[in-house]
Design an enzyme around this catalytic site. Structure first.
Site, PDB file in Angstrom:
ATOM      1  N   GLY A  64       0.781  -1.250   0.000  1.00 30.72           N
ATOM      2  CA  GLY A  64       0.000   0.000   0.000  1.00 30.72           C
ATOM      3  C   GLY A  64       0.804   1.286   0.000  1.00 30.72           C
ATOM      4  O   GLY A  64       0.301   2.328  -0.380  1.00 30.72           O
TER       5      GLY A  64
ATOM      6  N   THR B 220      -0.975  -2.868  12.498  1.00 26.35           N
ATOM      7  CA  THR B 220       0.220  -3.071  11.669  1.00 26.35           C
ATOM      8  C   THR B 220       1.361  -2.182  12.168  1.00 26.35           C
ATOM      9  O   THR B 220       2.489  -2.645  12.359  1.00 26.35           O
ATOM     10  CB  THR B 220      -0.084  -2.741  10.195  1.00 26.35           C
ATOM     11  OG1 THR B 220      -1.245  -3.480   9.807  1.00 26.35           O
ATOM     12  CG2 THR B 220       1.067  -3.100   9.295  1.00 26.35           C
ATOM     13  N   LEU B 221       1.054  -0.918  12.397  1.00 22.16           N
ATOM     14  CA  LEU B 221       2.092   0.015  12.842  1.00 22.16           C
ATOM     15  C   LEU B 221       2.627  -0.355  14.202  1.00 22.16           C
ATOM     16  O   LEU B 221       3.830  -0.300  14.453  1.00 22.16           O
ATOM     17  CB  LEU B 221       1.512   1.425  12.920  1.00 22.16           C
ATOM     18  CG  LEU B 221       1.657   2.291  11.703  1.00 22.16           C
ATOM     19  CD1 LEU B 221       1.240   3.711  12.042  1.00 22.16           C
ATOM     20  CD2 LEU B 221       3.107   2.277  11.208  1.00 22.16           C
TER      21      LEU B 221
ATOM     22  N   LYS C  90      -7.113   7.117   9.419  1.00 25.77           N
ATOM     23  CA  LYS C  90      -8.536   6.945   9.753  1.00 25.77           C
ATOM     24  C   LYS C  90      -8.635   6.878  11.271  1.00 25.77           C
ATOM     25  O   LYS C  90      -8.737   5.801  11.846  1.00 25.77           O
ATOM     26  CB  LYS C  90      -9.037   5.593   9.213  1.00 25.77           C
ATOM     27  CG  LYS C  90      -9.500   5.558   7.799  1.00 25.77           C
ATOM     28  CD  LYS C  90     -10.315   4.264   7.611  1.00 25.77           C
ATOM     29  CE  LYS C  90     -10.078   3.636   6.281  1.00 25.77           C
ATOM     30  NZ  LYS C  90     -10.691   2.299   6.178  1.00 25.77           N
TER      31      LYS C  90
ATOM     32  N   ASP D 192      -5.190   2.421   9.903  1.00 22.37           N
ATOM     33  CA  ASP D 192      -6.588   2.125  10.183  1.00 22.37           C
ATOM     34  C   ASP D 192      -6.722   1.743  11.659  1.00 22.37           C
ATOM     35  O   ASP D 192      -6.826   2.604  12.528  1.00 22.37           O
ATOM     36  CB  ASP D 192      -7.022   1.010   9.229  1.00 22.37           C
ATOM     37  CG  ASP D 192      -8.482   0.642   9.327  1.00 22.37           C
ATOM     38  OD1 ASP D 192      -9.287   1.504   9.680  1.00 22.37           O
ATOM     39  OD2 ASP D 192      -8.819  -0.521   9.048  1.00 22.37           O
ATOM     40  N   THR D 193      -6.653   0.458  11.989  1.00 21.86           N
ATOM     41  CA  THR D 193      -6.760   0.046  13.396  1.00 21.86           C
ATOM     42  C   THR D 193      -5.495   0.396  14.174  1.00 21.86           C
ATOM     43  O   THR D 193      -5.518   0.539  15.387  1.00 21.86           O
ATOM     44  CB  THR D 193      -6.969  -1.476  13.515  1.00 21.86           C
ATOM     45  OG1 THR D 193      -5.818  -2.144  12.973  1.00 21.86           O
ATOM     46  CG2 THR D 193      -8.215  -1.923  12.789  1.00 21.86           C
ATOM     47  N   GLY D 194      -4.369   0.462  13.471  1.00 20.41           N
ATOM     48  CA  GLY D 194      -3.088   0.730  14.136  1.00 20.41           C
ATOM     49  C   GLY D 194      -2.317  -0.539  14.454  1.00 20.41           C
ATOM     50  O   GLY D 194      -1.171  -0.476  14.897  1.00 20.41           O
TER      51      GLY D 194
HETATM   52  P1  IMP Z   1      -4.257  -1.361  10.210  1.00 23.47           P
HETATM   53  O1  IMP Z   1      -5.681  -1.722  10.479  1.00 23.47           O
HETATM   54  O2  IMP Z   1      -3.911   0.020  10.700  1.00 23.47           O
HETATM   55  O3  IMP Z   1      -3.329  -2.411  10.745  1.00 23.47           O
HETATM   56  O4  IMP Z   1      -4.111  -1.311   8.631  1.00 23.47           O
HETATM   57  C1  IMP Z   1      -3.591  -2.377   7.951  1.00 23.47           C
HETATM   58  C2  IMP Z   1      -3.656  -2.252   6.466  1.00 23.47           C
HETATM   59  O5  IMP Z   1      -5.000  -2.404   6.060  1.00 23.47           O
HETATM   60  C3  IMP Z   1      -3.234  -0.959   5.826  1.00 23.47           C
HETATM   61  O6  IMP Z   1      -1.834  -0.822   5.715  1.00 23.47           O
HETATM   62  C4  IMP Z   1      -3.890  -1.124   4.463  1.00 23.47           C
HETATM   63  O7  IMP Z   1      -3.119  -1.971   3.646  1.00 23.47           O
HETATM   64  C5  IMP Z   1      -5.183  -1.822   4.807  1.00 23.47           C
HETATM   65  N1  IMP Z   1      -6.307  -0.877   4.878  1.00 23.47           N
HETATM   66  C6  IMP Z   1      -6.910  -0.339   5.947  1.00 23.47           C
HETATM   67  N2  IMP Z   1      -7.924   0.479   5.597  1.00 23.47           N
HETATM   68  C7  IMP Z   1      -7.923   0.467   4.238  1.00 23.47           C
HETATM   69  C8  IMP Z   1      -8.735   1.147   3.248  1.00 23.47           C
HETATM   70  O8  IMP Z   1      -9.651   1.930   3.526  1.00 23.47           O
HETATM   71  N3  IMP Z   1      -8.441   0.864   1.953  1.00 23.47           N
HETATM   72  C9  IMP Z   1      -7.435   0.024   1.574  1.00 23.47           C
HETATM   73  N4  IMP Z   1      -6.663  -0.623   2.463  1.00 23.47           N
HETATM   74  C10 IMP Z   1      -6.902  -0.398   3.783  1.00 23.47           C
END
Ligand code: IMP
Ligand code: MG
Length: 224
Positions: free
Chosen positions: A41, A104-105, A128, A100-102
């Site tokens: 991404g 991954t980071l 987000k 998004d949820t955080g």
């Molecule tokens: P996390 O939920 O912060 O761990 O996000 C993990 C990954 O989910 C991001 O790096 C994106 O690859 C994917 N992701 C989260 N929200 C979106 C979205 O709205 N569109 C596309 N990919 C998303």
């Protein structure tokens, strides 16, 4: 699924990426940071961003798989392809497409701090905040977006749409069909069964993005 409202135009992205590049260049003057792009991404963002970074820097890539099926969130994370260089005692900036949820980071922050980085900051094109489940600092934010599923500029839905030069909302086809039926029949608002995209009607999502764009600025920074 179908592409809905354009939330952030190509021109807006270009101008914000230029600003972020200048900020990073100023903040890291005299250093040689490693920019770590999260695949897949973050690759489009990284490619544009580094052309606005005027100080010496290196890039590396990491592929992290967070188990999600399209729009469905999950907390299980795995490294599919690790960094090629040591980051020990280096200034590291994670370049992410969207937070998004955080999860991954947070996973990456722990991993990199175990590898004894000298400093760590995060730069994300999109944030987000409404979806955050784990508190993770994002030092440079391109734009804050509402809780809708977005695609384009490197972000995908089932590997599609990464090529769009703008950020758009993805709308489930049945929601589109029902929404048009509502307009013509003047029926009450749809009650979607699926997650974020449908909870936020396209028009409202667009308005929110508009507001957030104006106030989007990098938040509290950690020292490099
Ligand atoms: P996390 O939920 O912060 O761990 O996000 C993990 C990954 O989910 C991001 O790096 C994106 O690859 C994917 N992701 C989260 N929200 C979106 C979205 O709205 N569109 C596309 N990919 C998303
Ligand atoms: Mg994806």
């Amino acid at each position: 699924m179908q592409i809905g409202r354009v939330l952030i135009s190509q021109e807006e992205i270009e101008s914000r990426v230029r600003e972020l590049g200048s900020e990073i260049s100023a903040d890291y003057a005299g250093r040689n940071p490693i920019l770590i792009s999260l695949l897949k991404g973050g690759f489009v963002f990284l490619a544009d961003l580094i052309r606005h970074i005027t100080i010496p820097h290196e890039v590396d890539f990491i592929t992290v798989h967070s188990y999600r099926d399209g729009c469905t969130r999950s907390e299980r994370i795995e490294i599919l392809n690790d960094l090629k260089r040591s980051v020990s005692e280096r200034d590291v900036i994670i370049i992410d497409g969207i937070v998004d949820t955080g999860h991954t980071l947070s996973f990456l922050e722990h991993m990199l701090s175990d590898r004894r980085v000298r400093s760590l900051r995060v730069c994300a094109l999109l944030d987000k905040p409404a979806c955050r489940q784990i508190k993770v600092p994002v030092d440079y934010v391109g734009f804050r977006v509402p809780d809708v599923f977005v695609v384009g500029y490197g972000l995908d839905f089932m590997e599609l749409y990464r090529n769009l030069s703008y950020i758009a909302e993805l709308i489930p086809t049945h929601a589109v069909d029902r929404a048009s039926a509502e307009v013509s029949l003047a029926m009450p608002a749809i009650k979607p069964k699926n997650a974020s995209v449908e909870r936020m009607p396209a028009l409202e999502a667009g308005r929110l993005a508009e507001t957030d764009r104006k106030t989007a600025r990098p938040v509290a920074k950690r020292d490099p």
